[in-house]
Design a protein around this motif. Structure first.
Motif, mmCIF file in Angstrom:
data_model
loop_
_atom_site.group_PDB
_atom_site.id
_atom_site.type_symbol
_atom_site.label_atom_id
_atom_site.label_comp_id
_atom_site.label_asym_id
_atom_site.label_seq_id
_atom_site.Cartn_x
_atom_site.Cartn_y
_atom_site.Cartn_z
ATOM 1 N N CYS A 19 -26.111 -29.409 31.613
ATOM 2 C CA CYS A 19 -27.197 -28.689 30.922
ATOM 3 C C CYS A 19 -28.150 -29.671 30.259
ATOM 4 O O CYS A 19 -29.373 -29.532 30.367
ATOM 5 C CB CYS A 19 -26.633 -27.752 29.859
ATOM 6 S SG CYS A 19 -25.811 -26.294 30.475
ATOM 7 N N LYS B 140 -25.234 -22.532 20.144
ATOM 8 C CA LYS B 140 -25.441 -21.161 20.642
ATOM 9 C C LYS B 140 -26.228 -21.172 21.950
ATOM 10 O O LYS B 140 -25.914 -20.410 22.870
ATOM 11 C CB LYS B 140 -26.160 -20.324 19.587
ATOM 12 C CG LYS B 140 -26.338 -18.885 19.978
ATOM 13 C CD LYS B 140 -27.002 -18.086 18.884
ATOM 14 C CE LYS B 140 -27.196 -16.641 19.327
ATOM 15 N NZ LYS B 140 -27.938 -15.863 18.340
ATOM 16 N N ASP B 141 -27.246 -22.029 22.041
ATOM 17 C CA ASP B 141 -28.017 -22.148 23.281
ATOM 18 C C ASP B 141 -27.112 -22.545 24.448
ATOM 19 O O ASP B 141 -27.194 -21.970 25.532
ATOM 20 C CB ASP B 141 -29.126 -23.197 23.149
ATOM 21 C CG ASP B 141 -30.184 -22.856 22.125
ATOM 22 O OD1 ASP B 141 -30.413 -21.657 21.851
ATOM 23 O OD2 ASP B 141 -30.798 -23.812 21.587
ATOM 24 N N HIS C 127 -23.823 -22.270 24.619
ATOM 25 C CA HIS C 127 -22.865 -21.192 24.859
ATOM 26 C C HIS C 127 -23.499 -20.084 25.703
ATOM 27 O O HIS C 127 -22.898 -19.601 26.671
ATOM 28 C CB HIS C 127 -22.345 -20.627 23.532
ATOM 29 C CG HIS C 127 -21.331 -19.565 23.701
ATOM 30 N ND1 HIS C 127 -21.634 -18.233 23.560
ATOM 31 C CD2 HIS C 127 -20.012 -19.628 24.032
ATOM 32 C CE1 HIS C 127 -20.553 -17.516 23.774
ATOM 33 N NE2 HIS C 127 -19.559 -18.343 24.065
ATOM 34 N N THR C 128 -24.714 -19.701 25.367
ATOM 35 C CA THR C 128 -25.426 -18.652 26.118
ATOM 36 C C THR C 128 -25.674 -19.088 27.554
ATOM 37 O O THR C 128 -25.439 -18.318 28.496
ATOM 38 C CB THR C 128 -26.764 -18.316 25.427
ATOM 39 O OG1 THR C 128 -26.486 -17.847 24.103
ATOM 40 C CG2 THR C 128 -27.548 -17.274 26.188
ATOM 41 N N THR C 129 -26.129 -20.323 27.745
ATOM 42 C CA THR C 129 -26.390 -20.847 29.083
ATOM 43 C C THR C 129 -25.127 -20.850 29.932
ATOM 44 O O THR C 129 -25.136 -20.412 31.094
ATOM 45 C CB THR C 129 -26.977 -22.272 29.005
ATOM 46 O OG1 THR C 129 -28.201 -22.225 28.277
ATOM 47 C CG2 THR C 129 -27.229 -22.851 30.379
ATOM 48 N N SER D 74 -22.386 -19.033 29.473
ATOM 49 C CA SER D 74 -21.958 -17.647 29.690
ATOM 50 C C SER D 74 -22.784 -16.985 30.781
ATOM 51 O O SER D 74 -22.244 -16.266 31.629
ATOM 52 C CB SER D 74 -22.062 -16.842 28.393
ATOM 53 O OG SER D 74 -21.175 -17.361 27.427
ATOM 54 N N GLN D 75 -24.093 -17.224 30.771
ATOM 55 C CA GLN D 75 -24.973 -16.635 31.780
ATOM 56 C C GLN D 75 -24.710 -17.185 33.176
ATOM 57 O O GLN D 75 -24.988 -16.521 34.165
ATOM 58 C CB GLN D 75 -26.440 -16.843 31.405
ATOM 59 C CG GLN D 75 -26.882 -15.998 30.241
ATOM 60 C CD GLN D 75 -28.286 -16.301 29.776
ATOM 61 O OE1 GLN D 75 -28.891 -17.322 30.125
ATOM 62 N NE2 GLN D 75 -28.824 -15.404 28.955
ATOM 63 N N SER D 76 -24.147 -18.389 33.241
ATOM 64 C CA SER D 76 -23.811 -18.964 34.546
ATOM 65 C C SER D 76 -22.398 -18.587 34.988
ATOM 66 O O SER D 76 -21.911 -19.079 35.999
ATOM 67 C CB SER D 76 -23.982 -20.483 34.520
ATOM 68 O OG SER D 76 -22.981 -21.085 33.726
ATOM 69 N N LYS E 93 -16.522 -18.834 31.313
ATOM 70 C CA LYS E 93 -15.867 -18.172 30.191
ATOM 71 C C LYS E 93 -15.439 -19.244 29.204
ATOM 72 O O LYS E 93 -14.479 -19.974 29.440
ATOM 73 C CB LYS E 93 -14.672 -17.356 30.678
ATOM 74 C CG LYS E 93 -15.093 -16.203 31.549
ATOM 75 C CD LYS E 93 -13.922 -15.358 31.984
ATOM 76 C CE LYS E 93 -14.473 -14.223 32.827
ATOM 77 N NZ LYS E 93 -13.459 -13.449 33.458
ATOM 78 N N ASN F 217 -15.417 -20.119 24.765
ATOM 79 C CA ASN F 217 -15.726 -19.629 23.415
ATOM 80 C C ASN F 217 -16.577 -20.646 22.676
ATOM 81 O O ASN F 217 -16.628 -21.821 23.019
ATOM 82 C CB ASN F 217 -14.449 -19.241 22.643
ATOM 83 C CG ASN F 217 -13.559 -20.413 22.350
ATOM 84 O OD1 ASN F 217 -14.024 -21.480 21.975
ATOM 85 N ND2 ASN F 217 -12.254 -20.214 22.510
ATOM 86 N N ILE F 218 -17.255 -20.182 21.657
ATOM 87 C CA ILE F 218 -18.197 -21.009 20.911
ATOM 88 C C ILE F 218 -17.509 -22.193 20.231
ATOM 89 O O ILE F 218 -18.083 -23.280 20.124
ATOM 90 C CB ILE F 218 -19.010 -20.160 19.906
ATOM 91 C CG1 ILE F 218 -20.196 -20.955 19.336
ATOM 92 C CG2 ILE F 218 -18.126 -19.634 18.793
ATOM 93 C CD1 ILE F 218 -21.341 -21.114 20.272
#
Length: 139
Positions: A17, A29-30, A32-34, A36-38, A41, A43-44
């Motif tokens: 990334c 958070k950015d 983690h979101t990236t 998750s969207q890919s 699985k 956790n933060i």
């Protein structure tokens, strides 16, 4: 004894990334979101732990966001030499610029000779306004 750097699938994804967006900064958070969207699985807490490790290893540099509410991270480059120079961060847009030029040696020497202080550059930031933001303000 040489330090063992462990590579995990998640750490490799996080590194990817940052490498693909080397000029950008990201919060945990950015990332983690990236991930998750890919379809990853994760956790933060795992993201935070990896970001901290990667910062300690010199892979990433850590800053405060413009409002000093959260930490943001930036890829330190393939050479990982961000510990040898300062950075400049725009308080308007958040852009981070490497101050990696011959002037760093002059700064380091001046601070040592005139003030008796040894400069530690890792995660050191000079805050200001970049020329793009300054030009927008003057329009």
């Amino acid at each position: 004894m040489e330090k063992q750097i462990y590579k995990t699938k998640i750490k490799e994804k996080i590194l990817q990334c940052f490498q693909e967006n080397a000029e950008n900064t990201f919060s945990a958070k950015d990332i983690h979101t990236t991930l998750s969207q890919s379809g990853e699985k994760v956790n933060i807490t795992t993201v935070y732990r990896n970001l901290d490790t990667m910062t300690f290893d010199g892979v990433l540099i850590k800053f405060q966001d413009n409002k000093c509410e959260k930490a943001i991270y930036k890829y330190s480059g393939k050479e990982g030499n961000c510990r040898s120079h300062l950075h400049m961060k725009c308080v308007e847009c958040g852009a981070v610029v490497h101050l990696n030029c011959h002037f760093m040696n002059e700064i380091r020497t001046h601070i040592k000779n005139e003030h008796g202080f040894s400069l530690i550059c890792s995660n050191s930031v000079i805050y200001g306004i970049c020329k793009n933001c300054e030009n927008r303000e003057n329009v």
